[in-house]
Write an enzyme that holds these catalytic residues in place. Sequence first.
Site, PDB file in Angstrom:
ATOM      1  CG  HIS A 140      -2.137  -0.827   1.093  1.00 32.55           C
ATOM      2  ND1 HIS A 140      -2.116  -2.166   1.399  1.00 32.55           N
ATOM      3  CD2 HIS A 140      -3.401  -0.547   0.672  1.00 32.55           C
ATOM      4  CE1 HIS A 140      -3.328  -2.681   1.181  1.00 32.55           C
ATOM      5  NE2 HIS A 140      -4.127  -1.720   0.733  1.00 32.55           N
ATOM      6  CE  LYS A 144      -4.109  -0.378   4.626  1.00 29.72           C
ATOM      7  NZ  LYS A 144      -5.409   0.206   4.983  1.00 29.72           N
TER       8      LYS A 144
END
Length: 236
Positions: A140, A144
């Site tokens: 990600h 995040k």
Amino acid sequence: MKYAVFGASGRMGTQLAQVGRESGNVPAVGFYHKNQPKGYERISNSLDSYLVKSIDCLIDFSLPVAFKNHISFAVENNKPLVSGVTGIEETQIIELYQAAKTIPVLWSPNFSLGICLFKSFLAQCARLRNHFDFQIEEIHHTQKKDAPSGTAKYLQETLKKKLPPDYPLPEPIAIRGGGIIGEHSLRLFGKYETITIEHSARDRKLFALGALEVANWLITQQPGFYSMDDFFEKNL
Ligand SMILES: NC(=O)c1ccc[n+]([C@@H]2O[C@H](COP(=O)([O-])OP(=O)(O)OC[C@H]3O[C@@H](n4cnc5c(N)ncnc54)[C@H](OP(=O)(O)O)[C@@H]3O)[C@@H](O)[C@H]2O)c1
């Protein structure tokens, strides 16, 4: 459908306003914490019941810190709740189950059809346990907050349930880099072959459209706790 969003100023909240308009749904209220959201008919940084009187569904894409407050607000106002918040503790899921006694609730760490299908392959994969080693991995973007992702944990838990209790399944690997929206894979390493199941989200619209689709369905349901499996079972 008219909906209100918690976390309206975030990456997902921004997408929800945009795809709502494109798909004929009304982003009626955007709740925020510090940063004013765009694309909503009304915005507010306090949970005001008056604002949600005529809305059909509440959608939560904020952070775990506000999870409990948002559930209480949904119950107080008797509104269906779709929650996509990840990084929550297992005990917080219990709060959703409590709420589900009076309102329809659907929580999922991932609103994509692809991940739902991915999950359905895990039972087959588990049958290969004596021939392959398993590893779940996720990648990600660097902003995040939680790691491993809610989706990686969800895939891991699903696979675990299909394996014997003492099976040595390694923890998911989490990688953070650049602007990656969300990649999840399961690798099965055999002695002479490797199988990889991989899902790649190319646009956050995927999750926003999924959440709206689910919300349109949830508002027709009786109080209870629903999953993406329930939704796809009735709608695919
Ligand atoms: N289920 C899925 O398919 C899916 C997909 C993607 C992401 N997610 C999850 O959805 C959540 C949001 O992701 P994101 O990328 O949009 O995050 P983000 O860009 O960091 O947005 C977070 C939002 O939460 C709000 N917030 C922060 N602290 C708050 C508080 N104390 N009270 C109320 N609101 C607060 C922020 O408001 P301010 O900007 O005003 O501070 C912002 O609107 C994360 O848990 C993420 O993992 C789920």
